[in-house]
Design a protein around this motif. Structure first.
Motif, PDB file in Angstrom:
ATOM      1  N   VAL A 245       0.811  -1.219   0.000  1.00  0.00           N
ATOM      2  CA  VAL A 245       0.000   0.000   0.000  1.00  0.00           C
ATOM      3  C   VAL A 245       0.843   1.268   0.000  1.00  0.00           C
ATOM      4  O   VAL A 245       0.345   2.351  -0.331  1.00  0.00           O
ATOM      5  CB  VAL A 245      -0.969  -0.023   1.207  1.00  0.00           C
ATOM      6  CG1 VAL A 245      -0.265   0.393   2.502  1.00  0.00           C
ATOM      7  CG2 VAL A 245      -2.188   0.837   0.939  1.00  0.00           C
ATOM      8  N   GLN A 246       2.121   1.160   0.338  1.00  0.00           N
ATOM      9  CA  GLN A 246       3.005   2.329   0.308  1.00  0.00           C
ATOM     10  C   GLN A 246       2.934   3.048  -1.040  1.00  0.00           C
ATOM     11  O   GLN A 246       2.808   4.275  -1.089  1.00  0.00           O
ATOM     12  CB  GLN A 246       4.447   1.904   0.583  1.00  0.00           C
ATOM     13  CG  GLN A 246       5.473   3.003   0.326  1.00  0.00           C
ATOM     14  CD  GLN A 246       6.900   2.509   0.385  1.00  0.00           C
ATOM     15  OE1 GLN A 246       7.193   1.435   0.917  1.00  0.00           O
ATOM     16  NE2 GLN A 246       7.822   3.270  -0.170  1.00  0.00           N
ATOM     17  N   SER A 247       2.990   2.302  -2.119  1.00  0.00           N
ATOM     18  CA  SER A 247       2.969   2.906  -3.450  1.00  0.00           C
ATOM     19  C   SER A 247       1.675   3.666  -3.691  1.00  0.00           C
ATOM     20  O   SER A 247       1.675   4.774  -4.258  1.00  0.00           O
ATOM     21  CB  SER A 247       3.156   1.824  -4.526  1.00  0.00           C
ATOM     22  OG  SER A 247       4.389   1.168  -4.364  1.00  0.00           O
ATOM     23  N   GLU A 248       0.556   3.100  -3.248  1.00  0.00           N
ATOM     24  CA  GLU A 248      -0.738   3.736  -3.438  1.00  0.00           C
ATOM     25  C   GLU A 248      -0.849   5.011  -2.605  1.00  0.00           C
ATOM     26  O   GLU A 248      -1.368   6.038  -3.079  1.00  0.00           O
ATOM     27  CB  GLU A 248      -1.858   2.765  -3.071  1.00  0.00           C
ATOM     28  CG  GLU A 248      -3.255   3.297  -3.320  1.00  0.00           C
ATOM     29  CD  GLU A 248      -4.337   2.299  -2.970  1.00  0.00           C
ATOM     30  OE1 GLU A 248      -5.523   2.693  -3.017  1.00  0.00           O
ATOM     31  OE2 GLU A 248      -4.007   1.148  -2.634  1.00  0.00           O
ATOM     32  N   ILE A 249      -0.361   4.960  -1.371  1.00  0.00           N
ATOM     33  CA  ILE A 249      -0.410   6.139  -0.501  1.00  0.00           C
ATOM     34  C   ILE A 249       0.392   7.283  -1.107  1.00  0.00           C
ATOM     35  O   ILE A 249      -0.070   8.432  -1.175  1.00  0.00           O
ATOM     36  CB  ILE A 249       0.117   5.797   0.902  1.00  0.00           C
ATOM     37  CG1 ILE A 249      -0.855   4.859   1.624  1.00  0.00           C
ATOM     38  CG2 ILE A 249       0.329   7.068   1.724  1.00  0.00           C
ATOM     39  CD1 ILE A 249      -0.333   4.333   2.945  1.00  0.00           C
ATOM     40  N   LEU A 250       1.611   6.992  -1.550  1.00  0.00           N
ATOM     41  CA  LEU A 250       2.466   8.039  -2.101  1.00  0.00           C
ATOM     42  C   LEU A 250       1.899   8.585  -3.410  1.00  0.00           C
ATOM     43  O   LEU A 250       2.014   9.787  -3.689  1.00  0.00           O
ATOM     44  CB  LEU A 250       3.882   7.493  -2.307  1.00  0.00           C
ATOM     45  CG  LEU A 250       4.632   7.118  -1.024  1.00  0.00           C
ATOM     46  CD1 LEU A 250       5.999   6.542  -1.364  1.00  0.00           C
ATOM     47  CD2 LEU A 250       4.775   8.315  -0.101  1.00  0.00           C
ATOM     48  N   LYS A 251       1.288   7.742  -4.186  1.00  0.00           N
ATOM     49  CA  LYS A 251       0.699   8.189  -5.450  1.00  0.00           C
ATOM     50  C   LYS A 251      -0.469   9.134  -5.216  1.00  0.00           C
ATOM     51  O   LYS A 251      -0.652  10.123  -5.943  1.00  0.00           O
ATOM     52  CB  LYS A 251       0.242   6.975  -6.263  1.00  0.00           C
ATOM     53  CG  LYS A 251      -0.374   7.322  -7.610  1.00  0.00           C
ATOM     54  CD  LYS A 251      -0.789   6.065  -8.354  1.00  0.00           C
ATOM     55  CE  LYS A 251      -1.444   6.418  -9.691  1.00  0.00           C
ATOM     56  NZ  LYS A 251      -1.850   5.185 -10.435  1.00  0.00           N
ATOM     57  N   LYS A 252      -1.276   8.851  -4.204  1.00  0.00           N
ATOM     58  CA  LYS A 252      -2.493   9.627  -3.953  1.00  0.00           C
ATOM     59  C   LYS A 252      -2.282  10.805  -3.002  1.00  0.00           C
ATOM     60  O   LYS A 252      -3.198  11.618  -2.818  1.00  0.00           O
ATOM     61  CB  LYS A 252      -3.577   8.708  -3.395  1.00  0.00           C
ATOM     62  CG  LYS A 252      -4.055   7.651  -4.386  1.00  0.00           C
ATOM     63  CD  LYS A 252      -5.154   6.787  -3.791  1.00  0.00           C
ATOM     64  CE  LYS A 252      -5.696   5.790  -4.814  1.00  0.00           C
ATOM     65  NZ  LYS A 252      -6.767   4.938  -4.244  1.00  0.00           N
ATOM     66  N   ALA A 253      -1.105  10.912  -2.388  1.00  0.00           N
ATOM     67  CA  ALA A 253      -0.872  11.939  -1.369  1.00  0.00           C
ATOM     68  C   ALA A 253      -1.128  13.346  -1.898  1.00  0.00           C
ATOM     69  O   ALA A 253      -1.579  14.223  -1.152  1.00  0.00           O
ATOM     70  CB  ALA A 253       0.545  11.830  -0.832  1.00  0.00           C
ATOM     71  N   LYS A 254      -0.861  13.579  -3.168  1.00  0.00           N
ATOM     72  CA  LYS A 254      -1.058  14.920  -3.746  1.00  0.00           C
ATOM     73  C   LYS A 254      -2.529  15.334  -3.746  1.00  0.00           C
ATOM     74  O   LYS A 254      -2.853  16.522  -3.906  1.00  0.00           O
ATOM     75  CB  LYS A 254      -0.520  14.961  -5.173  1.00  0.00           C
ATOM     76  CG  LYS A 254      -1.258  14.078  -6.163  1.00  0.00           C
ATOM     77  CD  LYS A 254      -0.649  14.178  -7.551  1.00  0.00           C
ATOM     78  CE  LYS A 254      -1.449  13.388  -8.590  1.00  0.00           C
ATOM     79  NZ  LYS A 254      -1.429  11.934  -8.305  1.00  0.00           N
ATOM     80  N   ASN A 255      -3.431  14.374  -3.565  1.00  0.00           N
ATOM     81  CA  ASN A 255      -4.863  14.667  -3.564  1.00  0.00           C
ATOM     82  C   ASN A 255      -5.398  15.073  -2.193  1.00  0.00           C
ATOM     83  O   ASN A 255      -6.570  15.440  -2.070  1.00  0.00           O
ATOM     84  CB  ASN A 255      -5.648  13.455  -4.067  1.00  0.00           C
ATOM     85  CG  ASN A 255      -5.297  13.090  -5.493  1.00  0.00           C
ATOM     86  OD1 ASN A 255      -4.982  13.960  -6.314  1.00  0.00           O
ATOM     87  ND2 ASN A 255      -5.331  11.798  -5.793  1.00  0.00           N
ATOM     88  N   ILE A 256      -4.558  14.996  -1.161  1.00  0.00           N
ATOM     89  CA  ILE A 256      -4.996  15.375   0.185  1.00  0.00           C
ATOM     90  C   ILE A 256      -5.106  16.892   0.258  1.00  0.00           C
ATOM     91  O   ILE A 256      -4.132  17.617   0.008  1.00  0.00           O
ATOM     92  CB  ILE A 256      -4.027  14.842   1.257  1.00  0.00           C
ATOM     93  CG1 ILE A 256      -4.016  13.302   1.224  1.00  0.00           C
ATOM     94  CG2 ILE A 256      -4.415  15.352   2.645  1.00  0.00           C
ATOM     95  CD1 ILE A 256      -3.021  12.674   2.181  1.00  0.00           C
ATOM     96  N   ARG A 257      -6.271  17.385   0.611  1.00  0.00           N
ATOM     97  CA  ARG A 257      -6.528  18.825   0.579  1.00  0.00           C
ATOM     98  C   ARG A 257      -6.474  19.490   1.954  1.00  0.00           C
ATOM     99  O   ARG A 257      -6.253  20.692   2.052  1.00  0.00           O
ATOM    100  CB  ARG A 257      -7.903  19.086  -0.059  1.00  0.00           C
ATOM    101  CG  ARG A 257      -7.934  18.760  -1.554  1.00  0.00           C
ATOM    102  CD  ARG A 257      -9.340  18.783  -2.106  1.00  0.00           C
ATOM    103  NE  ARG A 257     -10.162  17.677  -1.585  1.00  0.00           N
ATOM    104  CZ  ARG A 257     -10.125  16.436  -2.065  1.00  0.00           C
ATOM    105  NH1 ARG A 257      -9.298  16.130  -3.054  1.00  0.00           N
ATOM    106  NH2 ARG A 257     -10.891  15.486  -1.561  1.00  0.00           N
ATOM    107  N   CYS A 258      -6.703  18.740   3.013  1.00  0.00           N
ATOM    108  CA  CYS A 258      -6.721  19.365   4.343  1.00  0.00           C
ATOM    109  C   CYS A 258      -5.306  19.429   4.920  1.00  0.00           C
ATOM    110  O   CYS A 258      -4.419  18.661   4.519  1.00  0.00           O
ATOM    111  CB  CYS A 258      -7.635  18.574   5.276  1.00  0.00           C
ATOM    112  SG  CYS A 258      -6.986  16.972   5.778  1.00  0.00           S
ATOM    113  N   PRO A 259      -5.052  20.335   5.859  1.00  0.00           N
ATOM    114  CA  PRO A 259      -3.756  20.379   6.547  1.00  0.00           C
ATOM    115  C   PRO A 259      -3.502  19.077   7.318  1.00  0.00           C
ATOM    116  O   PRO A 259      -4.423  18.516   7.923  1.00  0.00           O
ATOM    117  CB  PRO A 259      -3.895  21.571   7.496  1.00  0.00           C
ATOM    118  CG  PRO A 259      -4.978  22.405   6.908  1.00  0.00           C
ATOM    119  CD  PRO A 259      -5.937  21.442   6.286  1.00  0.00           C
ATOM    120  N   VAL A 260      -2.251  18.633   7.303  1.00  0.00           N
ATOM    121  CA  VAL A 260      -1.858  17.382   7.950  1.00  0.00           C
ATOM    122  C   VAL A 260      -0.680  17.640   8.882  1.00  0.00           C
ATOM    123  O   VAL A 260       0.269  18.332   8.526  1.00  0.00           O
ATOM    124  CB  VAL A 260      -1.458  16.323   6.891  1.00  0.00           C
ATOM    125  CG1 VAL A 260      -0.822  15.098   7.555  1.00  0.00           C
ATOM    126  CG2 VAL A 260      -2.666  15.916   6.055  1.00  0.00           C
TER     127      VAL A 260
END
Length: 323
Positions: A245-260
């Protein structure tokens, strides 16, 4: 605003925890919600009629709700309604295998769908002005995928020691994945992983991921008393997914819109820092807070470490509320 006195003392921890449970009891409800595939998942909420903000807690691998009582108390005292459910394969929620010490899922996407369904069916009907999210370890992996989804309603998200990628020894990741797929095809993906351990009622604090002897002892005591909380290892399929799942998380991370906010301890030997760093670079609005000397169990750390930990978390969340 966080107050240091909300942290329970090391000396007399068990008695202080029982007192906190009594304080929360009039506001606590429990139940089951039905996951998209029909699985019953156990949840609890601590709720006050006048509260207008809520926080969802996503627990880590092999954990259970009782481990979060102290944290629930902190959020509730700050004016949050607190929601937490035991993820599939954990605690009182549905399991894919009979062995209560083993967690199995076919895909981490099941965790993400469960989270989305819980927010939609249980939290959203309350019409809160704000929904924040806290996650730890495996819960951080689930949170990262959930936050990247369309229409995610979370205002601010805290990722505590997130399992963007678990440590899997010195072997190259492709070789580990190849071995797990080979083992799964041979033995079945719901079978225990070759390195899977068993619940140890005599577990040693010295070899734990905690820096608080009292918190370690309390959680071990609860686990010894109830086999539903003795989950200890992952199936071949779970382990394969945790690494994949690491690959999927890193691929989709750019779509996170809220502050983390990502928090981690300098002595964490459970998850990979490099993967966390790559994740942080991909998220548009992310901050890092490191706790010197802390291990993977950030919320089962010493009282001094917990003060720094909760102070950082509440300062971050308060920024979103305009305090």
């Amino acid at each position: 605003m966080f107050k240091r006195e909300w942290i329970l003392p090391e000396q007399g921890y068990e008695a202080a925890l029982k007192a906190l449970e009594g304080e929360l009891a009039p506001y606590r409800t429990e139940g089951y919600f039905t996951a998209p595939d029909g699985a019953p998942l156990y949840y609890e909420r601590v709720y006050r009629e006048e509260n207008r903000k809520a926080i969802l807690l996503l627990h880590g691998f092999t954990e259970f709700i009782g481990k979060y009582t102290e944290m629930i108390g902190c959020f509730f005292r700050d004016g949050y309604d607190v929601y937490i459910f035991e993820q599939r394969g954990h605690g009182r929620s549905a399991r894919a295998v009979e062995n209560a010490q083993l967690v199995h899922v076919d895909a981490f996407s099941s965790y993400v769908r469960d989270t989305a369904a819980f927010v939609r069916r249980v939290i959203a009907p309350e019409n809160y002005e704000a929904l924040d999210l806290f996650s730890h370890s495996m819960g951080g992996a689930v949170a990262a995928l959930y936050l990247a989804g369309d229409g995610c309603p979370v205002r601010r998200a805290v990722l505590s020691a997130p399992m963007i990628a678990p440590r899997s020894g010195k072997a190259p990741r492709p070789l580990v994945l190849w071995h797990l797929r080979r083992q799964g095809k041979k033995e079945g993906f719901s079978a225990p992983c070759s390195h899977a351990g068993h619940f140890n009622p005599n577990a040693s604090f010295a070899h734990s991921s905690d820096n608080s002897p009292a918190r370690f002892a309390q959680n071990l005591r609860v686990r010894c008393e109830d086999e539903r909380f003795q989950t200890s290892s992952g199936s071949i399929g779970w382990t394969l997914e945790a690494i994949r799942v690491q690959s999927e998380i890193l691929k989709k991370a750019k779509n996170i819109r809220c502050p983390v906010l990502l928090l981690r301890g300098t002595e964490d030997r459970v998850v990979r820092r490099g993967a966390q760093n790559r994740f942080l670079k991909r998220v548009k609005n992310a901050a890092l807070y490191e706790l010197p000397g802390a291990k993977h169990g950030l919320f089962t750390a010493s009282c001094g470490e917990l003060n720094a930990y909760y102070t950082a978390i509440f300062m971050f969340l308060d920024e979103g509320s305009g305090r």
